[in-house]
Design a protein around this motif. Sequence first.
Motif, short mmCIF file in Angstrom:
data_model
loop_
_atom_site.label_atom_id
_atom_site.label_comp_id
_atom_site.label_asym_id
_atom_site.label_seq_id
_atom_site.Cartn_x
_atom_site.Cartn_y
_atom_site.Cartn_z
N GLU A 126 0.83 -1.20 0.00
CA GLU A 126 0.00 0.00 0.00
C GLU A 126 0.86 1.26 0.00
O GLU A 126 0.51 2.26 -0.63
CB GLU A 126 -0.98 0.01 1.17
CG GLU A 126 -0.40 0.18 2.55
CD GLU A 126 -1.48 0.31 3.61
OE1 GLU A 126 -2.66 0.10 3.29
OE2 GLU A 126 -1.14 0.63 4.75
N GLN A 129 2.38 1.50 -3.66
CA GLN A 129 1.37 1.93 -4.62
C GLN A 129 1.05 3.41 -4.44
O GLN A 129 0.88 4.15 -5.42
CB GLN A 129 0.10 1.10 -4.47
CG GLN A 129 0.24 -0.35 -4.91
CD GLN A 129 0.53 -0.48 -6.40
OE1 GLN A 129 1.60 -0.90 -6.79
NE2 GLN A 129 -0.45 -0.12 -7.21
N LYS A 133 1.56 6.52 -7.09
CA LYS A 133 0.43 7.38 -7.46
C LYS A 133 0.78 8.85 -7.24
O LYS A 133 0.49 9.70 -8.09
CB LYS A 133 -0.81 7.00 -6.64
CG LYS A 133 -2.04 7.82 -6.97
CD LYS A 133 -3.24 7.38 -6.14
CE LYS A 133 -4.50 8.12 -6.57
NZ LYS A 133 -4.37 9.59 -6.48
N GLN A 284 -5.74 -4.83 -15.15
CA GLN A 284 -6.45 -4.72 -13.87
C GLN A 284 -5.46 -4.84 -12.71
O GLN A 284 -5.60 -4.15 -11.69
CB GLN A 284 -7.53 -5.79 -13.76
CG GLN A 284 -8.35 -5.68 -12.48
CD GLN A 284 -9.51 -6.67 -12.43
OE1 GLN A 284 -9.76 -7.38 -13.40
NE2 GLN A 284 -10.21 -6.69 -11.32
N ARG A 287 -3.84 -1.53 -12.29
CA ARG A 287 -4.73 -0.54 -11.66
C ARG A 287 -4.94 -0.81 -10.18
O ARG A 287 -4.85 0.10 -9.36
CB ARG A 287 -6.10 -0.55 -12.37
CG ARG A 287 -6.12 0.07 -13.74
CD ARG A 287 -7.56 0.30 -14.18
NE ARG A 287 -8.38 -0.91 -14.08
CZ ARG A 287 -8.51 -1.81 -15.05
NH1 ARG A 287 -7.87 -1.63 -16.20
NH2 ARG A 287 -9.26 -2.87 -14.89
N ASP A 288 -5.22 -2.08 -9.82
CA ASP A 288 -5.65 -2.41 -8.46
C ASP A 288 -4.53 -2.92 -7.57
O ASP A 288 -4.70 -3.05 -6.36
CB ASP A 288 -6.76 -3.47 -8.51
CG ASP A 288 -7.96 -3.00 -9.32
OD1 ASP A 288 -8.12 -1.78 -9.49
OD2 ASP A 288 -8.73 -3.87 -9.78
#
Length: 537
Positions: A126, A129, A133, A284, A287-288
């Motif tokens: 987390e 990521q 971002k 996907q 993205r996730d």
Amino acid sequence: MSSFIPDSAPFNEEQRAWLNGFFAGLTGIQGDAGAVGQAVLSGVDQAAITASTVEEQDDDCPWHDPSLPIVDRMDMAADRPLKRKLMAAMAQLDCGSCGYVCESYAEAIASGDESNLSLCSPGGKETKQMIKKLLADAPAETNGAPSGNGSAKSNGSAASKNGESGYSRKNPYTAKLLESRCLNLEGSAKDTRHVVIDLVGSGMKYNVGDALGVYPTNCGDLVEQIVRTLAADPNVSVESPLGGMKPFAQSLCEDCCLKDPSDELLELLAGRVVDDSVRDQLNQLIRDGVPDGFDVLDALEIAKDVRVTSGEFIERLEPLNPRLYSIASSMKAVGDQVHLTVGKVTYDRTGRTRKGVASTMLADRIPQGDSVRVFVQPNHAGFTVPSDPACPMIMVGPGTGIAPFIAFLQERAATKATGENWLFFGDQHESSDFLYRDDLQRYKDDGVLTRLDTAFSRDSEQKLYVQDRMTQNASELYQWLQRGACFYICGDASRMAKDVDQTLRKIIADEGQMSPEAADKFVDQMIADGRYHRDVY
């Protein structure tokens, strides 16, 4: 006092007053203050001064609390500069596992001095990521910061150096493994190792509370499967993520993270596949984020027969970072050795056994007498025995969280400290998972360990945990705190440490007959006084 700062300068009244006082003290001039102020500012970028002043006001970091979820931390940093947003994305532990603390790691990424975005081990996926971002959303702010995985640049002064030995994260010591002994007895579902590493001749020193960084190597079976899936030549020379040329298979084994595939690798595969459904699946994942346990081989198996060269593949892998383990020994007791308590991690996913890279290396892949690369990571957060040998200690360390407290007890015994020591330890079964049972009994017999309370969660129908034992002994625990005891937690951050912290605050509120807000202030004062420390991961 006359004003040094001209009215045209872009400051509010509070800033103007502070700067006037600063320049008055700096110059000692009582004459034409306005002229001096204008002269001082004439050669300085006023916007830069304003930004600097704003930055000084930004020193307060309310998100620097490991108990806060990342979504709350990011909300708190929403209007702050990029480096502060990056800091909020970190785990907030200042554990040093990245070779920095949270603030300096964030600043190094923001400035472009650090290109490895996956160094925050406690933050895991987390954090990684969120960092990606933030960099993608604010490219203009990065000032050259990396947008991909990249290889780590030198941390300079941020990298831990071990005294005069010269060994550090960037220059690890090649040590000898002396012992890897299973602490669990027959019937246990776990494999927890007592690991002993030889430091003789290294000059390396450590204090109790420090961590040992271990550079792992990947499992040979996993490397072979990846080479075979790529139909690659294991001996072809490639540039390693850590620099230098190596044979492909050797680089995969020694230098590459094979656990979480990078977005760059997934993007490469998605761009090469023909099947639209496979491409959608890979996109996907980009993205996730990938699910827990998903590794590089999983990504290759999804892409199936896509053609990727060894060079293309290795360019898109992240570097294999060291793992940090709490040291379970005191040099006053064991001399030029360092001891660890390591839980071996293995589990099955989609029909394939997954292995913790460092834990299985120490448990299975390195025979006694073989070498392992290590460095000492000093603890900068005060997680060590009290400086006052008469100060009582309360230690909460279930499972492998007991490691630093074995070191604490060794230190207290070796220094003949008079302070009382209370340990809460828990695991699954008393018969098979009572780690260091004989050592703890000896410390009790010798009077070093004043109290030992255990909680074995699988020995009764109703599960029992260390926080339950704390509640059962709430009155005495509060009395210890009133006498100035230091309180320590070591172990899992997401569950155990949070539950223990909540229990501690409730005990203080109930036994001290105070409101929850007053109990929180009590704990805040313990933290300010250096009496509450956590080593969590």
